[in-house]
Write a protein that holds these residues in place. Structure first.
Motif, PDB file in Angstrom:
ATOM      1  N   ALA A  98      -6.155  -2.111  -4.459  1.00 29.89           N
ATOM      2  CA  ALA A  98      -5.153  -2.965  -5.101  1.00 29.89           C
ATOM      3  C   ALA A  98      -4.366  -3.780  -4.087  1.00 29.89           C
ATOM      4  CB  ALA A  98      -4.198  -2.109  -5.926  1.00 29.89           C
ATOM      5  N   ALA A  99      -4.177  -3.233  -2.889  1.00 35.20           N
ATOM      6  CA  ALA A  99      -3.408  -3.943  -1.857  1.00 35.20           C
ATOM      7  C   ALA A  99      -4.187  -5.130  -1.299  1.00 35.20           C
ATOM      8  CB  ALA A  99      -3.033  -2.982  -0.730  1.00 35.20           C
ATOM      9  N   GLY A 100      -5.509  -5.121  -1.485  1.00 35.38           N
ATOM     10  CA  GLY A 100      -6.336  -6.199  -0.961  1.00 35.38           C
ATOM     11  C   GLY A 100      -6.710  -5.953   0.490  1.00 35.38           C
ATOM     12  N   MET A 126       2.638   0.175   8.828  1.00 36.99           N
ATOM     13  CA  MET A 126       2.647   1.272   7.861  1.00 36.99           C
ATOM     14  C   MET A 126       3.632   2.356   8.263  1.00 36.99           C
ATOM     15  SD  MET A 126      -1.468   1.516   7.215  1.00 36.99           S
ATOM     16  CE  MET A 126      -1.392   3.101   6.379  1.00 36.99           C
ATOM     17  N   ALA A 127       3.741   2.602   9.570  1.00 37.01           N
ATOM     18  CA  ALA A 127       4.631   3.656  10.059  1.00 37.01           C
ATOM     19  C   ALA A 127       6.091   3.363   9.723  1.00 37.01           C
ATOM     20  CB  ALA A 127       4.464   3.820  11.563  1.00 37.01           C
ATOM     21  N   LYS A 128       6.423   2.104   9.519  1.00 35.36           N
ATOM     22  CA  LYS A 128       7.801   1.723   9.197  1.00 35.36           C
ATOM     23  C   LYS A 128       8.127   1.951   7.725  1.00 35.36           C
ATOM     24  CE  LYS A 128       8.006  -2.021  12.621  1.00 35.36           C
ATOM     25  NZ  LYS A 128       8.196  -3.483  12.779  1.00 35.36           N
ATOM     26  N   GLN A 129       7.089   2.111   6.907  1.00 30.14           N
ATOM     27  CA  GLN A 129       7.299   2.210   5.473  1.00 30.14           C
ATOM     28  C   GLN A 129       7.605   3.643   5.042  1.00 30.14           C
ATOM     29  OE1 GLN A 129       7.488  -0.416   3.480  1.00 30.14           O
ATOM     30  NE2 GLN A 129       7.082  -1.718   5.271  1.00 30.14           N
ATOM     31  N   PRO A 130       8.683   3.846   4.293  1.00 34.03           N
ATOM     32  CA  PRO A 130       9.030   5.201   3.828  1.00 34.03           C
ATOM     33  C   PRO A 130       7.898   5.851   3.038  1.00 34.03           C
ATOM     34  CG  PRO A 130      10.868   3.697   3.481  1.00 34.03           C
ATOM     35  CD  PRO A 130       9.708   2.846   3.896  1.00 34.03           C
ATOM     36  N   PHE A 175       0.815  -1.206   0.000  1.00 29.71           N
ATOM     37  CA  PHE A 175       0.000   0.000   0.000  1.00 29.71           C
ATOM     38  C   PHE A 175       0.852   1.261   0.000  1.00 29.71           C
ATOM     39  CE2 PHE A 175      -1.804   3.445   2.592  1.00 29.71           C
ATOM     40  CZ  PHE A 175      -2.811   3.847   1.716  1.00 29.71           C
ATOM     41  N   CYS A 176       1.816   1.334   0.885  1.00 28.51           N
ATOM     42  CA  CYS A 176       2.596   2.558   1.041  1.00 28.51           C
ATOM     43  C   CYS A 176       3.418   2.889  -0.201  1.00 28.51           C
ATOM     44  CB  CYS A 176       3.494   2.467   2.268  1.00 28.51           C
ATOM     45  SG  CYS A 176       2.589   2.445   3.840  1.00 28.51           S
TER      46      CYS A 176
END
Length: 226
Positions: free
Chosen positions: A91-93, A170-174, A37-38
């Motif tokens: 799209a991410a499901g 999610m918070a870990k994703q740039p 997602f991110c």
């Protein structure tokens, strides 16, 4: 006059822009969903940040026609970004968490509804008469009032995604981190206009919170919002 509109945008409509950097090890499935997602959301989050900056950097003493053009473009850009974010969620499901399918569908529905609402604001701005300064100012105030009603929708659009283990992943994703607007501030902005808008913006969009939908330090409804 436009600084009130800027304040309304800067505090609440930030979605995943202010995710906190929580750090707990999550399962691979949750982390994989967050990355999927991110990665797709990143350009849309950037587009929203740039749109906010367009309004914030439009000086309070700018000509009505300039304010109208800036706000119209910003509202359309945010609407487009919200629709793209809805597609990214789709799209991410369904996220691999409890009630994941409902969380996904609610986010899609709310993002699309928010996009429609921003397009409604664009139409309001486009209909204003920039040749009549008083009527334009009154009309812009109505737009700002309408924006405060959309704020809650915008804050809640991804709130469920940002809770618990999914939010931590999610918070870990740039791609889900708060971006820096790539639109440079106008150098013609008056000191008073710049300080007012920047202050309102900072209060809502620069301080990480546990959830992106957290209430900003200064309520944009007093003047918003990230």
């Amino acid at each position: 006059m436009n600084k009130k509109l800027a304040a309304a945008l800067s505090g609440g409509a930030v979605l995943v822009l202010a995710l906190s950097g929580c750090s707990s090890d999550e399962g691979d499935k949750v982390g994989d969903w967050a990355k999927t997602f991110c990665d797709q959301a990143k350009p849309q989050i950037q587009k929203r940040a740039d749109a906010h900056q367009i309004i914030i950097s439009t000086a309070a003493d700018s000509k009505p026609a300039e304010i109208q053009a800036a706000d119209s473009k910003a509202f359309q850009d945010i609407a487009n970004a919200d629709r793209a974010l809805a597609k990214a969620v789709e799209a991410a499901g369904a996220p691999p968490v409890e009630n994941g399918e409902k969380i996904q569908q609610d986010a899609i529905k709310e993002l699309n509804a928010t996009a429609v609402a921003y397009e409604g604001l664009k139409k309001q701005v486009d209909a204003l008469d920039p040749t009549n300064q008083q009527k334009f100012a009154d009309g812009l105030q109505n737009v700002a009032d309408g924006l405060t009603k959309i704020e809650k929708m915008d804050q809640n659009a991804l709130s469920k995604l940002e809770e618990g283990e999914l939010g931590q992943a999610m918070a870990k994703q740039p791609g889900c981190q708060k971006p820096t607007a790539s639109v440079p501030p106008k150098t013609t902005a008056s000191p008073n206009a710049g300080s007012t808008s920047d202050s309102d913006s900072d209060s809502g969009a620069t301080k990480p919170t546990e959830k992106a939908s957290a209430t900003p330090t200064k309520k944009a409804t007093a003047g918003k919002s990230e």
